[in-house]
Design a protein around this motif. Sequence first.
Motif, PDB file in Angstrom:
ATOM      1  N   THR A  98      32.456  35.202  15.491  1.00  0.00           N
ATOM      2  CA  THR A  98      33.558  34.237  15.510  1.00  0.00           C
ATOM      3  C   THR A  98      34.838  34.792  14.894  1.00  0.00           C
ATOM      4  N   SER A  99      34.733  35.816  14.048  1.00  0.00           N
ATOM      5  CA  SER A  99      35.916  36.293  13.335  1.00  0.00           C
ATOM      6  C   SER A  99      36.594  37.471  14.003  1.00  0.00           C
ATOM      7  N   VAL A 100      35.828  38.351  14.651  1.00  0.00           N
ATOM      8  CA  VAL A 100      36.421  39.525  15.297  1.00  0.00           C
ATOM      9  C   VAL A 100      36.853  39.130  16.697  1.00  0.00           C
ATOM     10  N   CYS A 101      38.136  38.853  16.859  1.00  0.00           N
ATOM     11  CA  CYS A 101      38.654  38.329  18.127  1.00  0.00           C
ATOM     12  C   CYS A 101      39.732  39.210  18.750  1.00  0.00           C
ATOM     13  N   ILE A 102      40.242  40.195  18.028  1.00  0.00           N
ATOM     14  CA  ILE A 102      41.358  40.966  18.561  1.00  0.00           C
ATOM     15  C   ILE A 102      40.858  42.057  19.494  1.00  0.00           C
ATOM     16  N   VAL A 103      41.699  42.406  20.451  1.00  0.00           N
ATOM     17  CA  VAL A 103      41.405  43.481  21.402  1.00  0.00           C
ATOM     18  C   VAL A 103      42.172  44.714  20.962  1.00  0.00           C
ATOM     19  N   PRO A 104      41.517  45.884  20.895  1.00  0.00           N
ATOM     20  CA  PRO A 104      42.223  47.110  20.471  1.00  0.00           C
ATOM     21  C   PRO A 104      43.361  47.443  21.422  1.00  0.00           C
ATOM     22  N   ASP A 105      44.545  47.046  21.045  1.00  0.00           N
ATOM     23  CA  ASP A 105      45.724  47.268  21.869  1.00  0.00           C
ATOM     24  C   ASP A 105      46.904  47.516  20.936  1.00  0.00           C
ATOM     25  N   SER A 106      47.696  48.561  21.227  1.00  0.00           N
ATOM     26  CA  SER A 106      48.831  48.901  20.366  1.00  0.00           C
ATOM     27  C   SER A 106      49.841  47.777  20.274  1.00  0.00           C
ATOM     28  N   ALA A 107      49.879  46.899  21.276  1.00  0.00           N
ATOM     29  CA  ALA A 107      50.880  45.843  21.287  1.00  0.00           C
ATOM     30  C   ALA A 107      50.641  44.813  20.191  1.00  0.00           C
ATOM     31  N   SER A 150      47.638  53.598   7.770  1.00  0.00           N
ATOM     32  CA  SER A 150      47.483  53.743   6.318  1.00  0.00           C
ATOM     33  C   SER A 150      48.776  53.443   5.567  1.00  0.00           C
ATOM     34  N   SER A 151      49.907  53.337   6.292  1.00  0.00           N
ATOM     35  CA  SER A 151      51.189  53.042   5.637  1.00  0.00           C
ATOM     36  C   SER A 151      51.800  51.726   6.118  1.00  0.00           C
ATOM     37  N   TRP A 152      51.004  50.909   6.816  1.00  0.00           N
ATOM     38  CA  TRP A 152      51.502  49.594   7.224  1.00  0.00           C
ATOM     39  C   TRP A 152      51.839  48.757   6.004  1.00  0.00           C
ATOM     40  N   CYS A 153      52.810  47.847   6.159  1.00  0.00           N
ATOM     41  CA  CYS A 153      53.275  47.025   5.042  1.00  0.00           C
ATOM     42  C   CYS A 153      52.683  45.617   5.111  1.00  0.00           C
ATOM     43  N   SER A 170      40.511  53.540   4.847  1.00  0.00           N
ATOM     44  CA  SER A 170      39.126  54.038   4.923  1.00  0.00           C
ATOM     45  C   SER A 170      38.388  53.507   6.142  1.00  0.00           C
ATOM     46  N   TYR A 171      38.970  52.515   6.845  1.00  0.00           N
ATOM     47  CA  TYR A 171      38.384  51.893   8.034  1.00  0.00           C
ATOM     48  C   TYR A 171      37.070  51.182   7.729  1.00  0.00           C
ATOM     49  N   SER A 172      36.826  50.841   6.487  1.00  0.00           N
ATOM     50  CA  SER A 172      35.656  50.042   6.136  1.00  0.00           C
ATOM     51  C   SER A 172      35.971  48.569   6.411  1.00  0.00           C
ATOM     52  N   THR A 173      34.918  47.794   6.703  1.00  0.00           N
ATOM     53  CA  THR A 173      35.067  46.394   7.088  1.00  0.00           C
ATOM     54  C   THR A 173      34.508  45.496   5.979  1.00  0.00           C
ATOM     55  N   TYR A 174      35.218  44.398   5.692  1.00  0.00           N
ATOM     56  CA  TYR A 174      34.845  43.525   4.584  1.00  0.00           C
ATOM     57  C   TYR A 174      34.900  42.073   5.038  1.00  0.00           C
ATOM     58  N   CYS A 175      33.874  41.303   4.647  1.00  0.00           N
ATOM     59  CA  CYS A 175      33.835  39.874   4.957  1.00  0.00           C
ATOM     60  C   CYS A 175      34.040  39.094   3.661  1.00  0.00           C
ATOM     61  N   TYR A 176      35.062  38.209   3.656  1.00  0.00           N
ATOM     62  CA  TYR A 176      35.356  37.444   2.451  1.00  0.00           C
ATOM     63  C   TYR A 176      34.343  36.319   2.235  1.00  0.00           C
ATOM     64  N   ARG A 189      38.193  50.283  14.919  1.00  0.00           N
ATOM     65  CA  ARG A 189      38.211  51.433  14.007  1.00  0.00           C
ATOM     66  C   ARG A 189      38.715  52.687  14.733  1.00  0.00           C
ATOM     67  N   GLU A 190      38.208  52.951  15.916  1.00  0.00           N
ATOM     68  CA  GLU A 190      38.631  54.132  16.671  1.00  0.00           C
ATOM     69  C   GLU A 190      40.101  54.016  17.069  1.00  0.00           C
ATOM     70  N   HIS A 191      40.539  52.806  17.392  1.00  0.00           N
ATOM     71  CA  HIS A 191      41.940  52.624  17.776  1.00  0.00           C
ATOM     72  C   HIS A 191      42.872  52.915  16.597  1.00  0.00           C
ATOM     73  N   LEU A 192      42.507  52.434  15.414  1.00  0.00           N
ATOM     74  CA  LEU A 192      43.319  52.708  14.230  1.00  0.00           C
ATOM     75  C   LEU A 192      43.345  54.202  13.914  1.00  0.00           C
ATOM     76  N   GLN A 193      42.206  54.866  14.070  1.00  0.00           N
ATOM     77  CA  GLN A 193      42.163  56.312  13.835  1.00  0.00           C
ATOM     78  C   GLN A 193      43.059  57.054  14.819  1.00  0.00           C
ATOM     79  N   ASN A 194      43.059  56.613  16.078  1.00  0.00           N
ATOM     80  CA  ASN A 194      43.930  57.248  17.071  1.00  0.00           C
ATOM     81  C   ASN A 194      45.407  57.014  16.748  1.00  0.00           C
ATOM     82  N   LEU A 195      45.741  55.811  16.275  1.00  0.00           N
ATOM     83  CA  LEU A 195      47.124  55.544  15.877  1.00  0.00           C
ATOM     84  C   LEU A 195      47.530  56.438  14.704  1.00  0.00           C
TER      85      LEU A 195
END
Length: 450
Positions: A8-17, A25-28, A92-98, A117-123
């Motif tokens: 239910t929580s992972v809903c985004i599609v790996p897309d640069s848009a 690693s430097s996103w604000c 670190s691309y580790s995943t955490y559930c609150y 994770r792979e999409h972020l690594q490619n970015l």
Amino acid sequence: MECPHLTTSVCIVPDSAVFPNGCPSSWCCSVCRSNKSPWVCLTCSSVHCGRYVNGHAKKHYEDAQAPLNNHKRPERQEKERTQHTVCMDCSSYSTYCYRCDDFVVNDTKLCLVQKVREHLQNLENSAFSAERHRKRKFLENASINKKLIKVNGSTTSVCSTGLRNLGNTCFMNAILQSLSNIQQFCCYFKELPAVELRNGKTAGRRTYHTRSQGDVNVSLVEEFRKTLCALWQGSQTAFSPESLFYVVWKIMPNFRGYQQQDAHEFMRYLLDHLHLELQGDLDGSSHSVLSQANTSRSPSSKCCINGASTVVTSVFGGILQNEVNCLICGTESRKFDPFLDLSLDIPSQFRNKRCKNQENGPTCTLRDCLRSFTDLEELDETELYTCPKCKKKQKSTKKFWIQKLPKVLCLHLKRFHWTAYLRNKVDTYVDFPLRGLDMKCFLLETYLCE
């Protein structure tokens, strides 16, 4: 742990848009604009800072758990409450559930977590490649203003990799950056083979040290070599000298901890121990640096530059001539002292001039400090000289000459002045030339004629 909330929580599609621009690693953070520890929500792709910065990623989750409108059906209510609970660390691309309050090891049936994770690594890799290309073009096309220096007619790029502060370690980082930009000194260590190859063995050798390891067979030369290589590879914007700092703790106990230290004192100890260890490599003996480190030495003691010559003495080694004249019988005594650097007093007449444009008197220059160091002075009552001819302590004068200049002259300004009971900081502005320092008037005539 395996999290039951991914579906239910992972809903985004790996897309640069749907992601911000630049390195993940430097996103604000979208709230406080901090670029430290960015976390991305896997429900809505919004970026917030981690709990050890300002905790806005956790607050984003808590806001999603606020009471919903009563007209919504219970099943829809529960579904929306399980959203915005899973985040991914953009470094670190580790995943955490609150909701589970733990890191997640499983994935959805469609492997969405791994795809993100792979999409972020490619970015990250794409942004890094673009940055390297930009730096390469800058070095190729820039003219006078580009970061280049000329050494012996050849042009070489200045080191651009930074050093991370491990906790008040700016004293060490400043010296490492300075030494890494001395071409002859730096190239010697960069071209050294690894310690395993120098010793002819590879089994049982650690190639990387951490402070948690209890290895006593540490090599300062090896860790110094690795640090210089990392600074000049150009593959990262900042390098953490943790491994070298661990060896410094082992070899130089007085630098243990995270207190502020004197950069000049660190440089003297560093060059001293590099020289000692290199001597052991040259004569083929297993020179124990640790045994040398445990001996008590005052901060003002001279570096050991005796024995076989090394790159330390060939680059930084010079010779001082100390002339002492007895004012009673005129006997002159000469003594030659090797040095790796010169510590210069700031003349007393300049000690109240704190800035360049202050109007109370002329500006203090580096030549003024050198002149004060080499000028003839009469020794006071506490420094009376035992004349070999008079056979007793007599009034005398002392003068320093530079008998031999090193290839690289290190000059240290004494920024503290001692009074009877206090140590005062000397904030005097000292003007020095970036190039073309004329040392002729401070050298012996015999040296000038060579």
